[in-house]
Design a protein around this motif. Sequence first.
Motif, PDB file in Angstrom:
ATOM      1  N   ASN A 167      42.908  42.172  38.680  1.00  0.00           N
ATOM      2  CA  ASN A 167      42.823  41.632  40.026  1.00  0.00           C
ATOM      3  C   ASN A 167      41.963  40.372  39.957  1.00  0.00           C
ATOM      4  OD1 ASN A 167      42.090  40.977  42.653  1.00  0.00           O
ATOM      5  ND2 ASN A 167      41.925  43.109  43.304  1.00  0.00           N
ATOM      6  N   ASP A 215      40.615  38.672  42.155  1.00  0.00           N
ATOM      7  CA  ASP A 215      39.445  38.721  43.037  1.00  0.00           C
ATOM      8  C   ASP A 215      38.263  39.384  42.338  1.00  0.00           C
ATOM      9  OD1 ASP A 215      40.862  37.471  45.044  1.00  0.00           O
ATOM     10  OD2 ASP A 215      41.406  39.345  46.053  1.00  0.00           O
ATOM     11  N   GLU A 216      38.537  40.466  41.599  1.00  0.00           N
ATOM     12  CA  GLU A 216      37.463  41.140  40.867  1.00  0.00           C
ATOM     13  C   GLU A 216      36.941  40.263  39.738  1.00  0.00           C
ATOM     14  OE1 GLU A 216      38.012  45.188  39.615  1.00  0.00           O
ATOM     15  OE2 GLU A 216      39.356  45.556  41.312  1.00  0.00           O
ATOM     16  N   ASN A 274      48.181  44.371  30.846  1.00  0.00           N
ATOM     17  CA  ASN A 274      47.003  44.374  31.707  1.00  0.00           C
ATOM     18  C   ASN A 274      45.755  43.953  30.922  1.00  0.00           C
ATOM     19  OD1 ASN A 274      45.648  45.078  34.277  1.00  0.00           O
ATOM     20  ND2 ASN A 274      44.736  46.710  33.051  1.00  0.00           N
TER      21      ASN A 274
END
Length: 176
Positions: free
Chosen positions: A44, A46-47, A86
Amino acid sequence: MLCLSGSLRRQSGNTALLRAAAQLAPPSLHFSLHDGLASLPPFNPDEEMAALPTSAAALRHAVGRSDALLIACPEYAHGVPGAFKNLLDWLVGSLEFPGKPVVLWNASARDSHHAQDALREILVTMSACLVEPASITVPLPGSGCDVATILGDPVQPMRIRAALDALAGVLAATPR
């Protein structure tokens, strides 16, 4: 050298291949197997901008400490397994990864080149330095293959040693 298995399986042939390589490596190569693939949360951005999750920070730190990465990744549905993609996504924005020497090993006895081709494309996009002379296919006999099976094979240890010697030569010739 940081070893990255793209498999989450307990009895992974890819992980066994990396463990066998650690036993066959020349003295100049020191191996560390990353065991945090399953602990990485979904990427993510944002993280990444706020505060890295502990597992992603540990991965980046391990990549930064390593001289090279050795990747053995299976192929699922003609592609890179989601968990491993990922992992790579968590490295895209890192300062530790660009320019890192990377070796790709394919442990499939079948014609599974799609994931390897995709990994090459992803890694080049991420500014990896692919070490082609050390990137090989080590055809293993499917699931459940273990380190003893690989080391007991009459051909595979020679193939693995030759690839590791090629990597050691590239690393020795690379200024740091």
